[in-house]
Design a protein around this motif. Structure first.
Motif, PDB file in Angstrom:
ATOM      1  N   THR A  72       0.841  -1.205   0.000  1.00 13.13           N
ATOM      2  CA  THR A  72       0.000   0.000   0.000  1.00 13.13           C
ATOM      3  C   THR A  72       0.871   1.247   0.000  1.00 13.13           C
ATOM      4  O   THR A  72       1.782   1.383   0.826  1.00 13.13           O
ATOM      5  CB  THR A  72      -0.911   0.022   1.241  1.00 13.13           C
ATOM      6  N   LYS A  73       0.575   2.165  -0.926  1.00  8.94           N
ATOM      7  CA  LYS A  73       1.238   3.475  -0.945  1.00  8.94           C
ATOM      8  C   LYS A  73       0.476   4.407  -0.009  1.00  8.94           C
ATOM      9  O   LYS A  73      -0.659   4.760  -0.273  1.00  8.94           O
ATOM     10  CB  LYS A  73       1.252   4.062  -2.360  1.00  8.94           C
ATOM     11  N   THR A  74       1.110   4.807   1.086  1.00  6.03           N
ATOM     12  CA  THR A  74       0.453   5.697   2.039  1.00  6.03           C
ATOM     13  C   THR A  74       0.785   7.163   1.810  1.00  6.03           C
ATOM     14  O   THR A  74       0.141   8.030   2.380  1.00  6.03           O
ATOM     15  CB  THR A  74       0.857   5.311   3.472  1.00  6.03           C
ATOM     16  N   SER A  75       1.791   7.450   0.983  1.00  2.00           N
ATOM     17  CA  SER A  75       2.131   8.823   0.606  1.00  2.00           C
ATOM     18  C   SER A  75       2.895   8.759  -0.707  1.00  2.00           C
ATOM     19  O   SER A  75       3.038   7.699  -1.311  1.00  2.00           O
ATOM     20  CB  SER A  75       2.939   9.526   1.704  1.00  2.00           C
ATOM     21  N   GLN A  76       3.415   9.915  -1.161  1.00  2.00           N
ATOM     22  CA  GLN A  76       4.123   9.955  -2.432  1.00  2.00           C
ATOM     23  C   GLN A  76       5.457   9.229  -2.373  1.00  2.00           C
ATOM     24  O   GLN A  76       5.966   8.794  -3.404  1.00  2.00           O
ATOM     25  CB  GLN A  76       4.355  11.407  -2.857  1.00  2.00           C
ATOM     26  N   LYS A  77       6.034   9.060  -1.186  1.00  2.00           N
ATOM     27  CA  LYS A  77       7.348   8.439  -1.076  1.00  2.00           C
ATOM     28  C   LYS A  77       7.398   7.335  -0.018  1.00  2.00           C
ATOM     29  O   LYS A  77       8.483   6.915   0.374  1.00  2.00           O
ATOM     30  CB  LYS A  77       8.421   9.500  -0.753  1.00  2.00           C
ATOM     31  N   PHE A  78       6.239   6.866   0.450  1.00  2.00           N
ATOM     32  CA  PHE A  78       6.228   5.866   1.524  1.00  2.00           C
ATOM     33  C   PHE A  78       5.202   4.784   1.197  1.00  2.00           C
ATOM     34  O   PHE A  78       4.103   5.070   0.707  1.00  2.00           O
ATOM     35  CB  PHE A  78       5.890   6.507   2.871  1.00  2.00           C
ATOM     36  N   GLY A  79       5.602   3.519   1.433  1.00  2.00           N
ATOM     37  CA  GLY A  79       4.707   2.386   1.238  1.00  2.00           C
ATOM     38  C   GLY A  79       4.905   1.349   2.330  1.00  2.00           C
ATOM     39  O   GLY A  79       5.934   1.342   3.027  1.00  2.00           O
ATOM     40  N   GLN A  80       3.947   0.432   2.470  1.00  2.00           N
ATOM     41  CA  GLN A  80       4.014  -0.561   3.546  1.00  2.00           C
ATOM     42  C   GLN A  80       3.305  -1.847   3.123  1.00  2.00           C
ATOM     43  O   GLN A  80       2.489  -1.846   2.202  1.00  2.00           O
ATOM     44  CB  GLN A  80       3.362  -0.010   4.814  1.00  2.00           C
ATOM     45  N   TRP A  81       3.664  -2.954   3.803  1.00  2.00           N
ATOM     46  CA  TRP A  81       2.951  -4.222   3.626  1.00  2.00           C
ATOM     47  C   TRP A  81       3.026  -4.996   4.934  1.00  2.00           C
ATOM     48  O   TRP A  81       3.948  -4.826   5.733  1.00  2.00           O
ATOM     49  CB  TRP A  81       3.531  -5.026   2.455  1.00  2.00           C
ATOM     50  N   ALA A  82       2.043  -5.853   5.145  1.00  2.00           N
ATOM     51  CA  ALA A  82       1.956  -6.650   6.375  1.00  2.00           C
ATOM     52  C   ALA A  82       2.431  -8.070   6.092  1.00  2.00           C
ATOM     53  O   ALA A  82       2.092  -8.661   5.068  1.00  2.00           O
ATOM     54  CB  ALA A  82       0.528  -6.657   6.898  1.00  2.00           C
TER      55      ALA A  82
END
Length: 358
Positions: free
Chosen positions: A74-84
Motif C-alpha cells: 500500500t502506498k500511504t504517501s508519495q514516497k512511503f509504502g508498507q505491507w503486512a
C-alpha cells in the motif's frame, strides 16, 4: 543470509530505502530499523520456488519477508509504502527518495505476488498430476480423516475469515467516521482562524479609531480655546471703540474685527468637519462583542469535535486489538492446515511406495 541461501537465491530487483517496522506495542508508530537508507532487494529461491524481500543492515537481516498471494503493498504517501507480513507478525514500511522509486518497487511487488500465486497453483496442479497413488485411491480413501476438508480446524478458519470480514467493515466505518470528523474539524478550524483574523483587524481598527478620537478631541479643544480667545479679543476691540476714536482708527478696527470674525468662522467649520469624521464607537464595540461570542461558540464546537475524534480513536484501537486476536486465530488455523498438508503428503508418499512395492 547464509552462503547456501545466496547460492540458491538470485536477486531480481534492488533499490535503496529507509526501512521501518511498526511498533509492536502501540501498532501505530514506526520504528526505524536502520540509521541510514539500506539496500532492499527482491530474491527468487529456485529450490523452494518462492520470492522474498530481503534487506541487510550491518550484520543482521532487517527484512526477511516471503511474498504470498494474499499480501498487499500500500502506498500511504508519495514516497512511503508498507505491507503486512503475518508470518513475521509485523508491518514493514519503506521510505524512498523519490515517487518514481516507490512506483517501481510497488509494480515489482505486484508482479512477484502474481508470480507467487501462479507458482502455488502450478505446484498444486503438478502434485495432483504426478501422484498416481493419489489418483488411483482418491475414490477409495475418501473417508480418510487426513483428506477431509470439513474438520473442526476448517470450521475455525471459516469463522476467522468471517470475523476478518466483519473487522474490515468495522475498520472502514471507523475510518470514514474519522475522515468526516477530520474534515469538519478542519472546516471549523479554518473558520475559527478567519474569525480570529477578522477580530484582530477590528481590534486594530478600534485602537486606531480611539487614537484618532483622542487626537481629534485635542484638536477640537485647541480650536475651542482659540475661538474663545478670539471672541475675547473681539470684545476687547469693541470696548476700545469710543466716540473720540478717529475714523481711520475705526476703519482699522473694523478690518481687524472682520478678519477675526472670518477666522472664527473658519475654525467653527473645521470643528464641524471633525465632529462629522468621528467614528461610531458603539457600533464597533457591538460588532466586536458579536465576534467574541461567535469565537466562544466555535471553541466549544472544537472541543466537541476533539471529544468525538478521541472516541473514534478509542473505537479504532479496540477494532485493531480485535483484528490482532482474529489474526492469531487465522495463524493457528494456518498452522493446523500446514500440519494436515504434511500428513497428506506423507500419506501420498506411503501409497506411492506401497504401489511400487506391489
Amino acid at each position: 543470509m547464509s552462503s547456501s541461501a545466496t547460492n540458491r537465491e538470485q536477486p531480481i530487483f534492488s533499490t535503496r530505502a529507509h526501512v521501518f517496522q511498526i511498533d509492536p506495542v502501540t501498532k501505530k508508530n514506526w520504528i526505524p530499523a536502520s540509521k541510514h537508507a539500506a539496500t532492499v532487494s527482491y530474491f527468487y529461491d529456485a529450490t523452494r520456488n518462492v520470492y522474498r524481500i530481503i534487506s541487510v543492515g550491518g550484520t543482521k537481516a532487517i527484512i526477511n519477508s516471503t511474498i504470498t498471494p494474499n499480501m498487499t503493498f500500500t502506498k500511504t504517501s508519495q514516497k512511503f509504502g508498507q505491507w503486512a507480513d503475518s508470518r513475521a507478525n509485523t508491518v514493514y514500511g519503506l521510505g524512498f527518495a523519490s515517487e518514481q522509486n516507490l512506483s517501481q518497487f510497488a509494480e515489482k511487488f505486484q508482479e512477484l505476488r502474481e508470480a507467487a500465486r501462479l507458482a502455488r497453483e502450478r505446484s498444486q496442479d503438478k502434485t495432483e498430476l504426478t501422484s498416481p497413488a493419489f489418483n488411483l485411491t482418491s475414490q477409495q480413501v475418501v473417508p480418510s480423516p487426513i483428506i477431509s476438508a470439513n474438520g473442526p480446524g476448517d470450521d475455525k478458519l471459516f469463522r476467522s475469515q468471517s470475523a476478518e470480514m466483519e473487522l474490515s467493515t468495522e475498520r472502514e466505518r471507523v475510518k470514514k467516521m474519522l475522515s468526516e470528523g477530520s474534515v469538519c474539524e478542519v472546516q471549523w478550524e479554518a473558520e475559527f482562524f478567519s474569525l480570529q483574523d477578522n477580530n484582530n483587524k477590528l481590534v486594530a481598527a478600534l485602537r486606531e479609531a480611539n487614537a484618532n478620537v483622542e487626537k481629534w478631541k485635542k484638536q477640537l479643544a485647541g480650536y475651542q480655546e482659540e475661538a474663545e480667545r478670539l471672541r475675547q479679543r473681539v470684545t476687547e476691540l469693541e470696548s476700545q471703540v469710543t466716540p473720540n476714536t478717529t475714523a481711520e482708527q475705526q476703519d482699522e478696527l473694523s478690518e481687524r474685527l472682520h478678519g477675526l470674525e472670518l477666522l472664527l468662522k473658519s475654525k467653527e467649520e473645521e470643528i464641524l468637519v471633525l465632529k462629522g469624521q468621528r467614528p461610531d464607537l458603539v457600533e464597533l464595540e457591538s460588532e466586536r462583542d458579536e465576534l467574541l461570542k461567535r469565537l466562544e461558540e466555535l471553541e466549544a464546537r472544537n472541543q466537541e469535535l476533539e471529544k468525538e475524534v478521541h472516541k473514534a480513536e478509542e473505537q479504532l484501537k479496540e477494532s485493531q486489538e480485535e483484528r490482532g486476536r482474529v489474526r492469531e486465530e487465522i495463524n493457528r488455523a494456518g498452522d493446523e492446515l500446514d500440519i494436515k498438508i504434511c500428513q497428506l503428503n506423507e500419506l501420498r508418499l506411503g501409497l506411492s511406495q506401497l504401489l511400487e512395492s506391489n
